[in-house]
Design a protein around this motif. Structure first.
Motif, PDB file in Angstrom:
ATOM      1  N   ALA A  12     -47.448   5.672  -3.027  1.00  0.00           N
ATOM      2  CA  ALA A  12     -46.026   6.010  -3.116  1.00  0.00           C
ATOM      3  C   ALA A  12     -45.846   7.486  -3.444  1.00  0.00           C
ATOM      4  N   ALA A  13     -44.605   7.926  -3.367  1.00  0.00           N
ATOM      5  CA  ALA A  13     -44.257   9.272  -3.814  1.00  0.00           C
ATOM      6  C   ALA A  13     -44.009   9.218  -5.316  1.00  0.00           C
ATOM      7  N   HIS A  14     -44.333  10.303  -5.990  1.00  0.00           N
ATOM      8  CA  HIS A  14     -44.210  10.371  -7.444  1.00  0.00           C
ATOM      9  C   HIS A  14     -43.469  11.647  -7.829  1.00  0.00           C
ATOM     10  N   PHE A  15     -42.566  11.510  -8.792  1.00  0.00           N
ATOM     11  CA  PHE A  15     -41.863  12.655  -9.360  1.00  0.00           C
ATOM     12  C   PHE A  15     -42.477  12.956 -10.725  1.00  0.00           C
ATOM     13  N   PHE A  16     -42.694  14.251 -10.991  1.00  0.00           N
ATOM     14  CA  PHE A  16     -43.260  14.669 -12.273  1.00  0.00           C
ATOM     15  C   PHE A  16     -42.452  15.827 -12.841  1.00  0.00           C
ATOM     16  N   THR A  17     -42.361  15.832 -14.160  1.00  0.00           N
ATOM     17  CA  THR A  17     -41.915  17.000 -14.897  1.00  0.00           C
ATOM     18  C   THR A  17     -43.036  17.326 -15.873  1.00  0.00           C
ATOM     19  N   VAL A  18     -43.536  18.550 -15.793  1.00  0.00           N
ATOM     20  CA  VAL A  18     -44.622  19.008 -16.650  1.00  0.00           C
ATOM     21  C   VAL A  18     -44.111  20.242 -17.374  1.00  0.00           C
ATOM     22  N   ARG A  19     -44.316  20.281 -18.677  1.00  0.00           N
ATOM     23  CA  ARG A  19     -43.771  21.375 -19.488  1.00  0.00           C
ATOM     24  C   ARG A  19     -44.852  22.075 -20.294  1.00  0.00           C
ATOM     25  N   THR A  62     -41.855  18.390  -9.688  1.00  0.00           N
ATOM     26  CA  THR A  62     -42.475  18.266  -8.371  1.00  0.00           C
ATOM     27  C   THR A  62     -42.486  16.824  -7.884  1.00  0.00           C
ATOM     28  N   LEU A  63     -42.502  16.687  -6.577  1.00  0.00           N
ATOM     29  CA  LEU A  63     -42.684  15.398  -5.902  1.00  0.00           C
ATOM     30  C   LEU A  63     -44.013  15.438  -5.169  1.00  0.00           C
ATOM     31  N   TRP A  64     -44.861  14.468  -5.449  1.00  0.00           N
ATOM     32  CA  TRP A  64     -46.163  14.388  -4.779  1.00  0.00           C
ATOM     33  C   TRP A  64     -46.261  13.075  -4.024  1.00  0.00           C
ATOM     34  N   SER A  65     -46.973  13.120  -2.909  1.00  0.00           N
ATOM     35  CA  SER A  65     -47.407  11.915  -2.208  1.00  0.00           C
ATOM     36  C   SER A  65     -48.923  11.899  -2.296  1.00  0.00           C
ATOM     37  N   VAL A  66     -49.459  10.799  -2.778  1.00  0.00           N
ATOM     38  CA  VAL A  66     -50.908  10.682  -2.932  1.00  0.00           C
ATOM     39  C   VAL A  66     -51.432   9.633  -1.967  1.00  0.00           C
ATOM     40  N   PRO A  67     -52.702   9.739  -1.574  1.00  0.00           N
ATOM     41  CA  PRO A  67     -53.266   8.740  -0.657  1.00  0.00           C
ATOM     42  C   PRO A  67     -53.232   7.341  -1.274  1.00  0.00           C
ATOM     43  N   HIS A 114     -42.309   9.417 -12.652  1.00  0.00           N
ATOM     44  CA  HIS A 114     -41.416   8.406 -12.099  1.00  0.00           C
ATOM     45  C   HIS A 114     -41.892   8.081 -10.689  1.00  0.00           C
ATOM     46  N   VAL A 115     -42.100   6.800 -10.409  1.00  0.00           N
ATOM     47  CA  VAL A 115     -42.468   6.367  -9.060  1.00  0.00           C
ATOM     48  C   VAL A 115     -41.192   6.269  -8.233  1.00  0.00           C
ATOM     49  N   ILE A 116     -41.190   6.935  -7.092  1.00  0.00           N
ATOM     50  CA  ILE A 116     -40.018   6.944  -6.206  1.00  0.00           C
ATOM     51  C   ILE A 116     -39.875   5.558  -5.572  1.00  0.00           C
ATOM     52  N   ARG A 117     -38.662   4.994  -5.681  1.00  0.00           N
ATOM     53  CA  ARG A 117     -38.429   3.619  -5.234  1.00  0.00           C
ATOM     54  C   ARG A 117     -38.078   3.504  -3.753  1.00  0.00           C
ATOM     55  N   ASP A 118     -37.293   4.458  -3.241  1.00  0.00           N
ATOM     56  CA  ASP A 118     -36.830   4.362  -1.852  1.00  0.00           C
ATOM     57  C   ASP A 118     -36.392   5.748  -1.380  1.00  0.00           C
ATOM     58  N   SER A 119     -35.894   5.828  -0.159  1.00  0.00           N
ATOM     59  CA  SER A 119     -35.532   7.131   0.411  1.00  0.00           C
ATOM     60  C   SER A 119     -34.356   7.767  -0.336  1.00  0.00           C
ATOM     61  N   ASP A 120     -33.429   6.959  -0.848  1.00  0.00           N
ATOM     62  CA  ASP A 120     -32.317   7.519  -1.625  1.00  0.00           C
ATOM     63  C   ASP A 120     -32.825   8.137  -2.926  1.00  0.00           C
ATOM     64  N   ASP A 121     -33.743   7.452  -3.576  1.00  0.00           N
ATOM     65  CA  ASP A 121     -34.340   7.959  -4.819  1.00  0.00           C
ATOM     66  C   ASP A 121     -35.102   9.257  -4.535  1.00  0.00           C
ATOM     67  N   LEU A 122     -35.811   9.289  -3.420  1.00  0.00           N
ATOM     68  CA  LEU A 122     -36.543  10.499  -3.027  1.00  0.00           C
ATOM     69  C   LEU A 122     -35.582  11.671  -2.827  1.00  0.00           C
ATOM     70  N   GLU A 123     -34.497  11.425  -2.122  1.00  0.00           N
ATOM     71  CA  GLU A 123     -33.530  12.493  -1.853  1.00  0.00           C
ATOM     72  C   GLU A 123     -32.835  12.965  -3.128  1.00  0.00           C
ATOM     73  N   ARG A 124     -32.532  12.041  -4.046  1.00  0.00           N
ATOM     74  CA  ARG A 124     -31.930  12.426  -5.336  1.00  0.00           C
ATOM     75  C   ARG A 124     -32.867  13.349  -6.116  1.00  0.00           C
ATOM     76  N   HIS A 125     -34.143  13.006  -6.150  1.00  0.00           N
ATOM     77  CA  HIS A 125     -35.099  13.825  -6.898  1.00  0.00           C
ATOM     78  C   HIS A 125     -35.343  15.164  -6.200  1.00  0.00           C
ATOM     79  N   ARG A 126     -35.327  15.171  -4.890  1.00  0.00           N
ATOM     80  CA  ARG A 126     -35.479  16.428  -4.153  1.00  0.00           C
ATOM     81  C   ARG A 126     -34.297  17.362  -4.461  1.00  0.00           C
ATOM     82  N   ARG A 127     -33.084  16.828  -4.467  1.00  0.00           N
ATOM     83  CA  ARG A 127     -31.902  17.632  -4.802  1.00  0.00           C
ATOM     84  C   ARG A 127     -31.965  18.135  -6.242  1.00  0.00           C
TER      85      ARG A 127
END
Length: 188
Positions: A12-19, A62-67, A114-127
């Motif tokens: 899946a795609a994953h959203f991260f915040t690293v500080r 960042t948003l990552w896609s992992v194998p 945060h694991v991205i749930r669907d395309s709407d979630d992906l677009e929200r995190h990208r924005r």
């Protein structure tokens, strides 16, 4: 962050915040070349795609896609943070235990994941990633921030929306001119 990734999150795609540990630090933008190099080296060892990213002075979103067959996110972040920190001086306020472990106390120990749930979630995190510099008060418009994948996304969108330009005339080979018979001048 947990070392265990739920099975449904594999591939899946994953959203991260690293500080950074010091929220007032601007180390990430001062050392952005070091961060890019650490990211390249990490991707070479543990492949992943960066779908979107913004580097703020003390934070990375960042948003990552992992194998699907290799979802070891914790090793990716551990390596990236370690490679970035090498060669930097440790924080002045690190504890003796941190110094003994070799921990430079540059990064917060945990990351937001945060694991991205669907395309709407992906677009929200990208924005959200693209808007982060504005929300942080660093710039007036997202495109004014230098350290963001928004520039890549805008360039790709421009290429998709703009038909390909014809090749420069100097590179065109007009074969029809060469195959025409030579013009004859009228008989005198």
């Amino acid at each position: 962050m947990s070392d265990v990734i739920p099975p449904k999150a594999r591939g899946a795609a994953h959203f991260f915040t690293v500080r950074l540990r010091d929220p007032s630090s601007d180390l990430l933008v001062r050392e952005v070349a070091r961060l890019r190099q650490a990211t390249r080296m990490t991707r070479a060892r543990y492949p992943f795609d960066i779908d979107a990213i913004v580097v703020l002075p003390g934070t990375v979103h960042t948003l990552w896609s992992v194998p699907a067959d290799d979802n070891d996110i914790s090793h990716r972040w551990t390596l990236l943070k370690s490679l970035f920190s090498r060669g930097l001086r440790g924080a002045a306020n690190r504890t003796p235990a941190q110094a003994l472990r070799g921990d430079k106390a540059i990064w917060q120990r945990r990351i937001w994941h945060h694991v991205i749930r669907d395309s709407d979630d992906l677009e929200r995190h990208r924005r959200m990633i693209h808007a982060a510099p504005v929300q942080a008060g660093l710039v007036a418009r997202p495109q004014d921030w230098l350290f963001t994948s928004l520039h890549r996304d805008l360039a790709l969108r421009h290429r998709e929306d703009t038909p390909a330009a014809p090749p420069p005339f100097s590179r065109m080979r007009n074969k029809t001119v060469a195959s025409r018979p030579a013009a004859t001048s009228p008989a005198q």
